[in-house]
Design an enzyme around this catalytic site. Structure first.
Site, mmCIF file in Angstrom:
data_model
loop_
_atom_site.group_PDB
_atom_site.id
_atom_site.type_symbol
_atom_site.label_atom_id
_atom_site.label_comp_id
_atom_site.label_asym_id
_atom_site.label_seq_id
_atom_site.Cartn_x
_atom_site.Cartn_y
_atom_site.Cartn_z
ATOM 1 N N SER A 112 -6.914 6.466 -23.393
ATOM 2 C CA SER A 112 -6.435 6.111 -22.067
ATOM 3 C C SER A 112 -5.888 4.679 -22.056
ATOM 4 O O SER A 112 -4.940 4.388 -22.773
ATOM 5 C CB SER A 112 -7.547 6.309 -21.031
ATOM 6 O OG SER A 112 -6.990 6.512 -19.748
ATOM 7 N N LYS A 164 -6.927 1.139 6.074
ATOM 8 C CA LYS A 164 -7.482 -0.130 5.603
ATOM 9 C C LYS A 164 -8.855 0.030 4.946
ATOM 10 O O LYS A 164 -9.222 -0.762 4.078
ATOM 11 C CB LYS A 164 -7.569 -1.123 6.769
ATOM 12 C CG LYS A 164 -7.919 -2.543 6.351
ATOM 13 C CD LYS A 164 -6.911 -3.073 5.350
ATOM 14 C CE LYS A 164 -7.267 -4.471 4.870
ATOM 15 N NZ LYS A 164 -6.369 -4.938 3.824
#
Length: 294
Positions: A112, A164
């Site tokens: 990865s 948010k």
């Protein structure tokens, strides 16, 4: 009288300072280089989760500017790490490879983000059993609502926009939040595919076909052209010597490890590594990382 005091003072200074000076020289002498030859191979290591790219970036930059370093070996032993950190190292490896050969050497795992960081190397060598590939993005967002309900814990969130407080552990994700995060993840995945394709000089379609997060052995990665050869660290050194045009025996120069202050003194290297592994997923939930289970 004054001469006697001065003589005594000089004797004390000699007895006290000379041993310390000798010890100081003994410790530093191996680092002093009286003669330099352009036969050096710089070794930069990426170990464990890649969260702070700065030490690797500094080492790559230092070796790139050193006229006596003819090539570099990037030793990778990492399951991945943060998106930003992986991309930063990739960019610096690419910049360095444009000036000097960079040979990546994969240990037991270079997956990865660990693979991403090395994908721009001039040449990549892996062991047949190296765990590599795992081209994908993962985000771990804890949902602790059930636990909070049991202990009677509540939060009041005041926010300026709909998204948010995405990832608030006190509640499940909404459908809109899930769609937004999925879009973000797909964008990062596309960046991963694009950079690996560019670094390996393959088409994006070739990388996309194997970019579903699958883990590959070094042997399979060679078949798919994700690595260039099979071998160990010494094979990588020999290749760096060849690409760097070094005659005779090369000298390996390892990047200096920066001190990490009081925490290292209190916890030691092992304790600090464990602390990094505990805190890193919390501080950086979105990552390029191989996850085989816990």
């Amino acid at each position: 009288m004054f001469k006697k005091i001065l003589k005594l003072f000089l004797m004390i200074a000699f007895v006290v300072l000379v041993p310390f000076a000798g010890l100081y020289l003994w410790l530093l002498a191996p680092q002093w280089e009286w003669t330099k030859e352009p036969n050096r191979i710089g070794v930069v290591e990426i170990q464990g989760l890649l969260s702070d790219a700065r030490p690797v970036l500094e080492s790559l930059s230092d070796f790139r500017r050193d006229p006596y370093v003819r090539a570099l070996v990037l030793r990778v032993e990492s399951p991945g790490g943060g998106v930003g950190a992986s991309q930063e190292v990739y960019r610096e490896v690419r910049r360095t490879a444009m000036e000097k050969p960079v040979v990546a050497s994969f240990g037991g795992i270079a997956a990865s983000g660990g693979y991403y960081a090395a994908a721009a190397a001039t040449y990549i060598i892996a062991n047949p059993g190296t765990l590599t590939g795992s081209i994908g993005v993962v985000a771990h967002l804890p949902n602790l609502q059930g636990l909070f309900d049991k202990v009677g814990y509540r939060t009041v969130t005041i926010k300026s926009g709909q998204f948010k407080d995405v990832g608030n552990p006190g509640r499940p994700l909404t459908d809109d939040e899930m769609a937004l995060l999925q879009e973000t993840i797909e964008g990062m995945h596309g960046q991963f595919i694009r950079d690996v394709a560019e670094g390996r000089r393959l088409s994006p379609d070739q990388i996309r076909a194997i970019s579903d997060g699958r883990v590959l052995s070094g042997e399979k990665a060679l078949d798919l052209k994700l690595v260039d050869a099979l071998g160990n660290f010494q094979d990588a050194v020999n290749k760096a010597k060849e690409l760097g045009g070094i005659a005779g025996e090369p000298r390996l120069v390892y990047a200096e490890k920066k001190r990490r202050g009081l925490l290292r003194l209190l916890l030691g290297a092992t304790g600090l590594k464990v602390l990094d592994q505990v805190l890193d997923p919390v501080l950086c939930p979105v990552r390029y990382e191989l996850v085989l289970g816990h």
